[in-house]
Design a protein around this motif. Structure first.
Motif, PDB file in Angstrom:
ATOM      1  N   CYS A 393      -9.452   4.165 -15.984  1.00  0.00           N
ATOM      2  CA  CYS A 393      -9.679   3.041 -16.904  1.00  0.00           C
ATOM      3  C   CYS A 393     -10.752   2.090 -16.386  1.00  0.00           C
ATOM      4  O   CYS A 393     -10.758   0.910 -16.733  1.00  0.00           O
ATOM      5  N   GLY A 394     -11.652   2.573 -15.520  1.00  0.00           N
ATOM      6  CA  GLY A 394     -12.718   1.731 -15.007  1.00  0.00           C
ATOM      7  C   GLY A 394     -12.317   0.850 -13.846  1.00  0.00           C
ATOM      8  O   GLY A 394     -13.121   0.041 -13.382  1.00  0.00           O
ATOM      9  N   ALA A 395     -11.090   1.002 -13.335  1.00  0.00           N
ATOM     10  CA  ALA A 395     -10.629   0.183 -12.222  1.00  0.00           C
ATOM     11  C   ALA A 395     -11.124   0.768 -10.901  1.00  0.00           C
ATOM     12  O   ALA A 395     -11.727   1.840 -10.842  1.00  0.00           O
ATOM     13  N   SER A 396     -10.844   0.069  -9.810  1.00  0.00           N
ATOM     14  CA  SER A 396     -11.294   0.473  -8.487  1.00  0.00           C
ATOM     15  C   SER A 396     -10.539   1.711  -8.003  1.00  0.00           C
ATOM     16  O   SER A 396      -9.406   1.977  -8.420  1.00  0.00           O
ATOM     17  N   SER A 397     -11.177   2.455  -7.095  1.00  0.00           N
ATOM     18  CA  SER A 397     -10.531   3.606  -6.449  1.00  0.00           C
ATOM     19  C   SER A 397      -9.907   3.203  -5.116  1.00  0.00           C
ATOM     20  O   SER A 397      -9.482   4.070  -4.357  1.00  0.00           O
ATOM     21  N   TRP A 398      -9.832   1.932  -4.828  1.00  0.00           N
ATOM     22  CA  TRP A 398      -9.381   1.469  -3.517  1.00  0.00           C
ATOM     23  C   TRP A 398      -7.884   1.207  -3.436  1.00  0.00           C
ATOM     24  O   TRP A 398      -7.356   1.068  -2.329  1.00  0.00           O
ATOM     25  N   ASP A 399      -7.201   1.086  -4.569  1.00  0.00           N
ATOM     26  CA  ASP A 399      -5.865   0.490  -4.511  1.00  0.00           C
ATOM     27  C   ASP A 399      -4.733   1.330  -5.088  1.00  0.00           C
ATOM     28  O   ASP A 399      -3.595   0.869  -5.112  1.00  0.00           O
ATOM     29  N   LYS A 422       1.731   4.434  -5.320  1.00  0.00           N
ATOM     30  CA  LYS A 422       1.504   3.113  -4.723  1.00  0.00           C
ATOM     31  C   LYS A 422       0.298   2.476  -5.383  1.00  0.00           C
ATOM     32  O   LYS A 422      -0.731   3.135  -5.583  1.00  0.00           O
ATOM     33  N   SER A 423       0.424   1.192  -5.741  1.00  0.00           N
ATOM     34  CA  SER A 423      -0.695   0.429  -6.300  1.00  0.00           C
ATOM     35  C   SER A 423      -0.810  -0.857  -5.482  1.00  0.00           C
ATOM     36  O   SER A 423      -0.296  -1.900  -5.863  1.00  0.00           O
ATOM     37  N   ASP A 424      -1.484  -0.738  -4.356  1.00  0.00           N
ATOM     38  CA  ASP A 424      -1.502  -1.828  -3.385  1.00  0.00           C
ATOM     39  C   ASP A 424      -2.787  -1.717  -2.569  1.00  0.00           C
ATOM     40  O   ASP A 424      -2.952  -0.770  -1.788  1.00  0.00           O
ATOM     41  N   ALA A 425      -3.694  -2.669  -2.755  1.00  0.00           N
ATOM     42  CA  ALA A 425      -4.976  -2.624  -2.053  1.00  0.00           C
ATOM     43  C   ALA A 425      -4.823  -2.690  -0.548  1.00  0.00           C
ATOM     44  O   ALA A 425      -5.739  -2.322   0.184  1.00  0.00           O
ATOM     45  N   ARG A 426      -3.672  -3.116  -0.055  1.00  0.00           N
ATOM     46  CA  ARG A 426      -3.477  -3.300   1.383  1.00  0.00           C
ATOM     47  C   ARG A 426      -3.190  -2.001   2.122  1.00  0.00           C
ATOM     48  O   ARG A 426      -3.344  -1.949   3.344  1.00  0.00           O
ATOM     49  N   SER A 427      -2.782  -0.938   1.412  1.00  0.00           N
ATOM     50  CA  SER A 427      -2.374   0.265   2.145  1.00  0.00           C
ATOM     51  C   SER A 427      -2.322   1.518   1.281  1.00  0.00           C
ATOM     52  O   SER A 427      -1.482   2.386   1.512  1.00  0.00           O
ATOM     53  N   ALA A 428      -3.191   1.642   0.298  1.00  0.00           N
ATOM     54  CA  ALA A 428      -3.139   2.809  -0.582  1.00  0.00           C
ATOM     55  C   ALA A 428      -4.128   3.903  -0.172  1.00  0.00           C
ATOM     56  O   ALA A 428      -3.743   5.054   0.039  1.00  0.00           O
ATOM     57  N   CYS A 448      -7.869  -2.542   1.928  1.00  0.00           N
ATOM     58  CA  CYS A 448      -9.051  -2.953   1.161  1.00  0.00           C
ATOM     59  C   CYS A 448      -8.808  -4.264   0.424  1.00  0.00           C
ATOM     60  O   CYS A 448      -9.491  -4.561  -0.564  1.00  0.00           O
ATOM     61  N   SER A 449      -7.834  -5.042   0.876  1.00  0.00           N
ATOM     62  CA  SER A 449      -7.478  -6.262   0.157  1.00  0.00           C
ATOM     63  C   SER A 449      -8.564  -7.316   0.219  1.00  0.00           C
ATOM     64  O   SER A 449      -8.703  -8.132  -0.703  1.00  0.00           O
TER      65      SER A 449
END
Length: 544
Positions: A393-399, A422-428, A448-449
């Motif tokens: 959906c155009g969102a980031s691949s980081w989280d 998991k949907s968490d930029a801190r550890s995905a 990647c937070s």
């Protein structure tokens, strides 16, 4: 079996809506057999305040020459909007689901709804102001969720924002993630989709600072970064390694002053994503090599061999018309394989070594038509498991972490029913091979937070089955493991008594380097020239 057709009411505050809401309606109709009904409150106030975003749009376009992103913009007025009263919405409207996107609270106590109602949660607020305040707070990771009428969180995310120096770009990333959250929530309520355990909402709102001051700080940092990038490369990655002794604790790497070495490279290129592989007594280091002079701006895969003292003899082993990185190398069925990241080609590709380590051929396309990054395989309890981050959906691949499983590593691969698990930029996002330590299965992941590759976290996988997944963060490895100038860390791997990491630092662009005084990586900041009391030959051996 054909899915039943449902009616979904989208409650908006006015006919002129943000484009992300319109895009959500489009995707709902594309993915599910649903009928969309647009409605507004009769005589309702507009819950949104656009003054700040309008000013940001003008400033970002005129000063920073950035085209306004799509999802945060407002569409022209919808032609088929029906205005009704609040009690009619909740009790008399014949629909199966209501999405309350109006940023206004509904009186559920007085008028119990005849169907489920879903609402967005912008960090700690039902209004977009809460999200904007979170974006403008540098220490805050924006939280988004979809809740039911009783405030139960169905699905949520701590969102990664690739470019936080522009407000509208940051909103674009958040709205894209919110679209995916609503799609999952609707699929769960209407069609029974499994959902991962949601993250809890923050208990306190972001610091209440002046929005104009915060926006000025945001754009001030943008200007500083633009000036710095004229002189410096702040995305310079390098590879460091340790030779572990018998007493070294594999999962405890945060010891002071570790005896690391840095793999030599030049300032015209960088090495990142290091993977180690031992074959017939020969230890080989595979890396992504990125050359700043490459007109195509794409990575390639190179390798270096251990000669007993250092990794030497660098050579290119795989190059494609698209970007390559993250060379995950493993052995199976008596052959050596590599899965480099090929998300730019929207595939996950498996290569087989025809002559190890420098000749590879495409064997199988494991997944296609999706943007999957950093695919990492692991064999566990008679199954192969693939851990990867997927952008949708155009969102980031980081989280967002997704898992697939298969009986054979060549597939077919089955998506985990809880994806994303998991949907968490801190550890995905994956950061290297999974490994066992003291009987525990550990998964390296990126934090990647605050930006891409900020640090590495170790997650203990406590449950891994075809219908369940659980993990717990047990340790964080920060860039201070490496030279004092490092401000990033995003890969960890081990093999044959070695631990290898990559760090990110800052170096000057070639035209600004002082002649005969190379800029180097060491225990002093890379932006500081080595002083006379340091051994110049040693500094030059770290990076040429």
């Amino acid at each position: 079996m054909q899915k039943p057709v449902y009616k979904i009411a989208l409650l908006v505050s006015r006919p002129s809506i943000r484009f992300w809401v319109y895009r959500l309606a489009q995707l709902l109709q594309e993915r599910f057999p649903v009928e969309i009904i647009w409605i507004t409150h009769r005589h309702a106030r507009d819950g949104s305040r656009d003054n700040l975003t309008i000013a940001a749009k003008k400033l970002e376009k005129s000063v920073f020459l950035c085209q306004p992103p799509v999802l945060a913009q407002r569409c022209s007025k919808l032609a088929s909007v029906k205005a009704i009263a609040g009690h009619e919405l909740l009790t008399d409207l014949s629909v199966d689901l209501i999405l309350n996107l109006s940023q206004q609270a509904l009186d559920f106590a007085t008028y119990p709804p005849s169907c489920p109602v879903l609402c967005p949660l912008y960090h700690t607020s039902p209004e977009e102001e809460g999200l904007i305040q979170a974006i403008l707070s540098p220490s805050t990771v924006p939280f988004l969720a979809v809740t039911q009428q009783d405030d139960t969180i169905l699905t949520s995310s701590l969102v990664a924002i690739p470019d936080r120096s522009l407000l509208l770009q940051a909103l674009e990333s958040c709205f894209a993630r919110l679209i995916s959250l609503f799609l999952r929530a609707v699929d769960h309520l209407l069609y029974g989709r499994s959902l991962a355990q949601p993250l809890p909402a923050p208990t306190t709102p972001p610091p209440d600072t002046s929005r104009l001051f915060a926006l000025g700080r945001l754009y001030g940092n943008r200007v500083i970064d633009m000036v710095r990038r004229r002189f410096l490369r702040d995305d310079y990655w390098y590879v460091a390694f340790w030779q572990m002794t018998s007493g070294t604790k594999a999962a405890t790497l945060a010891a002071a002053e570790p005896a690391y070495q840095v793999v030599p490279t030049g300032s015209d290129r960088f090495y990142a994503d290091p993977f180690l592989f031992e074959h017939r007594g020969q230890l080989v280091l595979f890396v992504e090599e990125y050359r700043y002079t490459d007109p195509n701006k794409k990575g390639i895969i190179s390798c270096l061999q251990w000669d007993g003292k250092a990794f030497t003899n660098p050579r290119v082993v795989l190059e494609r018309p698209y970007h390559l990185s993250y060379p995950f190398v493993f052995e199976a069925d008596g052959e050596i394989y590599m899965i480099p990241e090929t998300s730019q080609n929207r595939t996950v590709e498996l290569y087989r070594a025809t002559h190890f380590p420098d000749q590879w051929e495409l064997d199988t396309v494991l997944l296609d038509n999706l943007c999957a990054v950093d695919a990492t395989l692991h064999f566990h309890e008679d199954r192969w498991w693939m851990f990867t981050n997927i952008a949708e959906c155009g969102a980031s691949s980081w989280d967002e972490l997704a898992i697939f499983y298969a009986d054979h590593f060549k597939g077919p691969w089955v998506p985990h029913p809880m994806n994303p698990v998991k949907s968490d930029a801190r550890s995905a996002r994956p950061a290297g091979k999974l490994f066992y330590h003291q009987g525990r299965l550990l998964r390296p992941a990126q934090d990647c937070s605050k930006g891409y590759g900020g640090s590495v976290v170790l997650c203990e996988v406590t449950r891994l089955t075809p219908d369940q997944y659980e993990e717990t963060v047990i340790q964080t490895l920060t860039p201070d493991l490496l030279p004092s100038s490092s401000h990033g860390l995003h890969t960890l791997n081990r093999s044959q008594g070695f631990v290898v990491l990559d760090g990110k630092t800052v170096i000057p662009k070639p035209q600004f380097q002082i002649r005969n005084r190379p800029w180097v990586i060491g225990r002093r900041p890379a932006t500081t020239l080595p002083r006379s009391r340091y051994n110049q030959a040693k500094w030059q051996s770290l990076i040429g």
